[in-house]
Scaffold this motif. Structure first.
Motif, PDB file in Angstrom:
ATOM      1  N   PHE A  67       0.740  -1.231  -0.012  1.00 56.50           N
ATOM      2  CA  PHE A  67      -0.018   0.017   0.097  1.00 56.50           C
ATOM      3  C   PHE A  67       0.997   1.468   0.222  1.00 56.50           C
ATOM      4  O   PHE A  67       1.989   1.266   0.415  1.00 56.50           O
ATOM      5  N   ALA A  68       0.440   2.324  -0.477  1.00 58.04           N
ATOM      6  CA  ALA A  68       0.878   3.612  -0.470  1.00 58.04           C
ATOM      7  C   ALA A  68      -0.063   4.714  -0.292  1.00 58.04           C
ATOM      8  O   ALA A  68      -1.207   4.531  -0.755  1.00 58.04           O
ATOM      9  N   ASP A  69       0.362   5.827   0.300  1.00 65.30           N
ATOM     10  CA  ASP A  69      -0.668   7.100   0.180  1.00 65.30           C
ATOM     11  C   ASP A  69       0.396   8.056  -0.178  1.00 65.30           C
ATOM     12  O   ASP A  69       1.247   8.519   0.412  1.00 65.30           O
ATOM     13  N   VAL A  70      -0.303   8.938  -1.144  1.00 63.92           N
ATOM     14  CA  VAL A  70       0.438  10.069  -1.512  1.00 63.92           C
ATOM     15  C   VAL A  70      -0.016  11.146  -1.327  1.00 63.92           C
ATOM     16  O   VAL A  70       0.188  12.351  -1.784  1.00 63.92           O
ATOM     17  N   GLY A  71      -1.012  11.191  -0.151  1.00 64.52           N
ATOM     18  CA  GLY A  71      -1.407  12.569   0.329  1.00 64.52           C
ATOM     19  C   GLY A  71      -2.681  13.080  -0.513  1.00 64.52           C
ATOM     20  O   GLY A  71      -3.056  12.655  -1.288  1.00 64.52           O
ATOM     21  N   ASP A  72      -2.931  14.565  -0.045  1.00 64.96           N
ATOM     22  CA  ASP A  72      -4.056  15.207  -0.794  1.00 64.96           C
ATOM     23  C   ASP A  72      -3.402  16.079  -1.870  1.00 64.96           C
ATOM     24  O   ASP A  72      -2.363  16.781  -1.756  1.00 64.96           O
ATOM     25  N   VAL A  73      -4.246  16.172  -2.920  1.00 64.62           N
ATOM     26  CA  VAL A  73      -3.884  17.489  -3.761  1.00 64.62           C
ATOM     27  C   VAL A  73      -4.217  18.691  -3.343  1.00 64.62           C
ATOM     28  O   VAL A  73      -5.481  18.751  -2.740  1.00 64.62           O
ATOM     29  N   PRO A  74      -3.418  19.534  -3.290  1.00 62.43           N
ATOM     30  CA  PRO A  74      -3.818  21.030  -2.498  1.00 62.43           C
ATOM     31  C   PRO A  74      -4.864  21.755  -3.799  1.00 62.43           C
ATOM     32  O   PRO A  74      -4.700  21.639  -4.974  1.00 62.43           O
ATOM     33  N   GLU A  75      -5.774  22.175  -3.146  1.00 67.00           N
ATOM     34  CA  GLU A  75      -6.724  23.205  -3.836  1.00 67.00           C
ATOM     35  C   GLU A  75      -7.083  22.647  -5.090  1.00 67.00           C
ATOM     36  O   GLU A  75      -6.781  22.841  -6.319  1.00 67.00           O
ATOM     37  N   PRO A  76      -7.697  21.405  -5.209  1.00 67.95           N
ATOM     38  CA  PRO A  76      -8.227  20.811  -6.393  1.00 67.95           C
ATOM     39  C   PRO A  76      -9.354  21.216  -7.253  1.00 67.95           C
ATOM     40  O   PRO A  76      -9.679  20.709  -8.373  1.00 67.95           O
ATOM     41  N   ASP A  77     -10.048  22.324  -6.607  1.00 71.94           N
ATOM     42  CA  ASP A  77     -10.964  22.851  -7.442  1.00 71.94           C
ATOM     43  C   ASP A  77     -10.843  23.728  -8.351  1.00 71.94           C
ATOM     44  O   ASP A  77      -9.453  24.608  -8.369  1.00 71.94           O
ATOM     45  N   GLY A  78     -11.481  24.170  -9.513  1.00 73.79           N
ATOM     46  CA  GLY A  78     -11.089  25.012 -10.653  1.00 73.79           C
ATOM     47  C   GLY A  78     -10.070  24.517 -11.563  1.00 73.79           C
ATOM     48  O   GLY A  78      -9.703  23.353 -11.382  1.00 73.79           O
ATOM     49  N   PRO A  79     -10.115  24.986 -12.652  1.00 74.77           N
ATOM     50  CA  PRO A  79      -9.529  24.452 -13.797  1.00 74.77           C
ATOM     51  C   PRO A  79      -8.016  24.296 -13.636  1.00 74.77           C
ATOM     52  O   PRO A  79      -7.524  23.091 -13.871  1.00 74.77           O
ATOM     53  N   ASP A  80      -7.258  24.936 -12.904  1.00 73.39           N
ATOM     54  CA  ASP A  80      -5.744  24.845 -12.517  1.00 73.39           C
ATOM     55  C   ASP A  80      -5.851  23.853 -11.462  1.00 73.39           C
ATOM     56  O   ASP A  80      -4.816  22.809 -11.500  1.00 73.39           O
ATOM     57  N   GLY A  81      -6.572  23.468 -10.450  1.00 72.90           N
ATOM     58  CA  GLY A  81      -6.620  22.637  -9.476  1.00 72.90           C
ATOM     59  C   GLY A  81      -6.834  21.310 -10.006  1.00 72.90           C
ATOM     60  O   GLY A  81      -6.323  20.181  -9.482  1.00 72.90           O
ATOM     61  N   GLU A  82      -7.826  21.090 -11.176  1.00 74.11           N
ATOM     62  CA  GLU A  82      -8.230  19.977 -11.816  1.00 74.11           C
ATOM     63  C   GLU A  82      -7.066  19.471 -12.344  1.00 74.11           C
ATOM     64  O   GLU A  82      -6.827  18.286 -12.364  1.00 74.11           O
ATOM     65  N   ALA A  83      -6.421  20.152 -13.077  1.00 77.32           N
ATOM     66  CA  ALA A  83      -5.311  19.863 -14.032  1.00 77.32           C
ATOM     67  C   ALA A  83      -4.337  19.254 -12.988  1.00 77.32           C
ATOM     68  O   ALA A  83      -3.707  18.347 -13.361  1.00 77.32           O
ATOM     69  N   ARG A  84      -4.091  20.107 -11.890  1.00 80.04           N
ATOM     70  CA  ARG A  84      -3.037  19.386 -10.829  1.00 80.04           C
ATOM     71  C   ARG A  84      -3.587  18.084 -10.079  1.00 80.04           C
ATOM     72  O   ARG A  84      -2.642  17.287 -10.318  1.00 80.04           O
ATOM     73  N   ALA A  85      -4.870  17.921 -10.011  1.00 79.04           N
ATOM     74  CA  ALA A  85      -5.162  16.722  -9.523  1.00 79.04           C
ATOM     75  C   ALA A  85      -5.241  15.734 -10.635  1.00 79.04           C
ATOM     76  O   ALA A  85      -4.660  14.360 -10.335  1.00 79.04           O
ATOM     77  N   MET A  86      -5.319  15.767 -11.818  1.00 78.38           N
ATOM     78  CA  MET A  86      -5.146  14.906 -12.973  1.00 78.38           C
ATOM     79  C   MET A  86      -3.902  14.278 -12.895  1.00 78.38           C
ATOM     80  O   MET A  86      -3.409  13.217 -13.077  1.00 78.38           O
TER      81      MET A  86
END
Length: 307
Positions: free
Chosen positions: A81-100
């Motif tokens: 198992f692994a955990d890479v933590g949370d994507v910071p501020e994943p809302d909005g176009p920039d955040g969604e791209a960062r999450a992807m």
């Protein structure tokens, strides 16, 4: 969270390490948080949910008791198992791209990725980040009371947005669609797009294992990766009070857990998300958060049964 007892003979789940430093090293299951909440149709504290689920995981062991009837006992202890933590501020176009990008990086090194939302807007980067160039052959299964085909960008639009991005509606199956939770126009849109709908009432007549087998067969018919969206508001409000849109008459907790295990066991499933829980609105016994944590472990149990 109150202090938990320690017993060397009762190892706990959770507290998983980050991905190994060696990029060539793969793991079985990776956890990632995508705490979307800013475009929700109703006020939500869903951004607090990934951390709450991680805490709840520690309440459970990684042992699956053999029932003597079903498939061989899953051995979660054999999984990495692994955990890479949370994507910071994943809302909005920039955040969604960062999450992807974060999902794509983690998914490339994992047999299965489990994304913790956040509201249902998290499904878009979780699915697209996993599918990558395989979008044309990908499939989607949702466990949800709602079609999520609304216009605009919100937690009510992920399925529409994924289809507009290139997902074939013929490989989308929606399980648990409920009365009084959708509109005539959105149901008509689902049918026009070729989406397979499994109404909530059908689940009274068919075991979840059979429904998921059919749903995953349809979703995987293109030969590409499948994403499974476990929108916890598909559950009855008595077991999911922290889901703003859960309604009385939804599915039982054991049905959602069965769906999660079926998803983990299917060889085409590359990613699963758990969404629409507002951790700040849960009951004192944390029944919704604890259900989500158990679903993470059910995905892992299914993965351990893959051949």
């Amino acid at each position: 969270m109150t202090a938990l007892s320690h017993d060397p003979l009762w190892p706990r789940a959770g507290d998983w390490p980050p991905l190994p430093a060696d990029p060539a090293e793969r793991v079985d299951l990776t956890l990632i948080g995508i705490p979307t909440h800013r475009t929700s149709l109703s006020p939500t504290g869903a951004h607090a949910t990934p951390a709450a689920v991680r805490d709840a995981l520690r309440r459970y062991s990684q042992f699956v008791v053999p029932d003597g009837v079903g498939p061989p006992c899953a051995d979660l202890g054999a999984l990495a198992f692994a955990d890479v933590g949370d994507v910071p501020e994943p809302d909005g176009p920039d955040g969604e791209a960062r999450a992807m990008r974060s999902v794509a990086q983690a998914s490339a090194r994992s047999r299965v990725l489990v994304a913790l939302g956040g509201d249902n807007a998290a499904t878009v980067p979780a699915a697209l980040g996993t599918w990558g160039v395989d979008l044309a052959t990908a499939g989607l299964v949702t466990l949800d009371a709602h079609h999520d085909l609304r216009d605009g960008v919100s937690n009510g639009s992920p399925v529409r947005r994924l289809i507009e991005a290139g997902l074939d509606g013929q490989r989308v199956v929606q399980v648990g669609i409920a009365d009084f939770a959708n509109s005539r126009a959105h149901t008509a849109r689902a049918l026009e797009l070729g989406i397979t709908i499994v109404h909530r009432d059908e689940l009274h007549r068919r075991p979840m294992a059979d429904v998921m087998a059919q749903a995953l067969e349809i979703a995987s018919s293109g030969g590409g990766p499948v994403h499974v969206d476990l929108d916890v508001d598909v559950c009855d409000r008595s077991v999911a009070p922290a889901c703003p849109a859960s309604i009385p008459g939804g599915i039982a907790a054991h049905e959602l857990r069965a769906a999660a295990r079926a998803a983990g066991a299917h060889p085409a499933v590359a990613s699963v998300d758990l969404t629409e829980i507002d951790a700040t609105a849960d009951t004192p016994d944390q029944r919704t958060i604890r259900l989500a944590a158990l679903c993470v472990l059910e995905v892992a149990a299914g993965l351990a049964l893959r051949r």
